[in-house]
Scaffold this active site. Sequence first.
Site, PDB file in Angstrom:
ATOM      1  N   THR A   1      37.705  37.652  -4.457  1.00 54.90           N
ATOM      2  CA  THR A   1      38.618  38.645  -5.019  1.00 54.90           C
ATOM      3  C   THR A   1      39.416  38.033  -6.162  1.00 54.90           C
ATOM      4  O   THR A   1      40.028  36.972  -6.011  1.00 54.90           O
ATOM      5  CB  THR A   1      39.586  39.151  -3.941  1.00 54.90           C
ATOM      6  OG1 THR A   1      38.830  39.696  -2.864  1.00 54.90           O
ATOM      7  CG2 THR A   1      40.525  40.211  -4.514  1.00 54.90           C
TER       8      THR A   1
ATOM      9  N   CYS B   1      43.620  39.237   2.395  1.00 56.79           N
ATOM     10  CA  CYS B   1      43.343  40.337   1.459  1.00 56.79           C
ATOM     11  C   CYS B   1      44.575  41.184   1.154  1.00 56.79           C
ATOM     12  O   CYS B   1      45.119  41.112   0.055  1.00 56.79           O
ATOM     13  CB  CYS B   1      42.224  41.231   2.010  1.00 56.79           C
ATOM     14  SG  CYS B   1      40.596  40.494   1.938  1.00 56.79           S
TER      15      CYS B   1
END
Length: 431
Positions: free
Chosen positions: A120, A260
């Site tokens: 990410t 996350c």
Amino acid sequence: MREMKLAVIGLGYVGLPLAHAFSKKYKVVGFDIANWRIEELGRGYDRTLELSEEQVREAIENGIEFTDDPKKMEDCNVYIVTVPTPIDEHRNPDLTPLIKASKTVGKVLRKGDIVIFESTVYPGATEEVCVPVLEAYSGLRYNEDFFCGYSPERINPGDKEHTVTKIKKITSGSTPKVAKIVDDLYKSIIEAGTHMAPTIKVAEAAKVIENSQRDINIAFVNELAMIFDKMEIDTQAVLEAAGTKWNFLPFRPGLVGGHCIGVDPYYLAYKAKEVGYHPQIILSGRRTNDNMGLFVANKVVKLLIGRGHTVKDAKILILGITFKENCPDIRNSRVIDVVRELQEFGCRVDVCDPWADKSEVRREYFLDLTDLDSIKIENYDAIVLAVAHDAFRQIEEKIGDMKRNDPPKMENKVIYDIKSFFDKSLVNGRL
């Protein structure tokens, strides 16, 4: 392009399940810099518990080679980077693992190869940060000699239903031809199908907003929980009532950690500020969620005082330290905020988590975990359920038994439930 041989760089929660899935159809090299990780996998053991021993051995039987030697990747032609992308102490993106992985790949990269990133990042990071490193260490030119793709990971740690092949995959490539190659590659193993984004930046942006959206929604209900607490209204009862409308979103208050949701919004905010926009909603949501540990700790202290306890030296048991239930992942767990704040008040805090690795918790948080089977309810002034592990049902039973059979011992105890996991009749406070 010659027959594909894949290298998966980073064998954690994302890389290992992906390598296992690809090993069923392709030759795969699984690379990780941690030699202890390679040794464990060679024995069939995955400490993340994403794969069973049977699945690890299946991957080995399929021909996968687990290694910490970069030279073993020299004959690969597709490199998939799945390393962590954390934040630093200032909550800015820490791309050190990604840059190091790019250097490693750059040293073995050959003409015609494709490098796919799954980590990410903020929009633009692949081509602005990783590509220059690949060029510098390979001596090759981007989109002439080698190519890139971006296919963001969507692993949900601990989830045995929505596994890597059952989650729809976003794909992208640095040219239309490469985008098709990347999409076909993933399509060959992803049962749920793929979605080809028009550019790498679109794919990067799609990933980073997925968790930013969840973060903002959770921040909203966390703010509601703080408001309703002052109004002496049961937040869970309110959410259950509101949830009877068909389009009400079923978010619940809680501690927002993990690799996350508690991290990705900072990546988007960082890039937004870099291009001249100061994000309001994203950072406001982050501030709310980052402060929930302090709110919980202060609430527990107030409940202790209300039941006649002296806060200093009060004995408190925290149930759970991982960032989510039935999962061993302790990365960016916000339970530690509750622990540290209670310690600041002078409380004596024990933490129990049967899922967490004791050595990892000691190394990361300087805590020695208490064994679940050794817990005696009567020894604590307060018990805080922080993570909804199924194993904690036995603590719920102990509380219930004591409340029924020896009520005087329970009269002054604080039972606070962050996750609304215990039976409501057993608790005297919940988020």
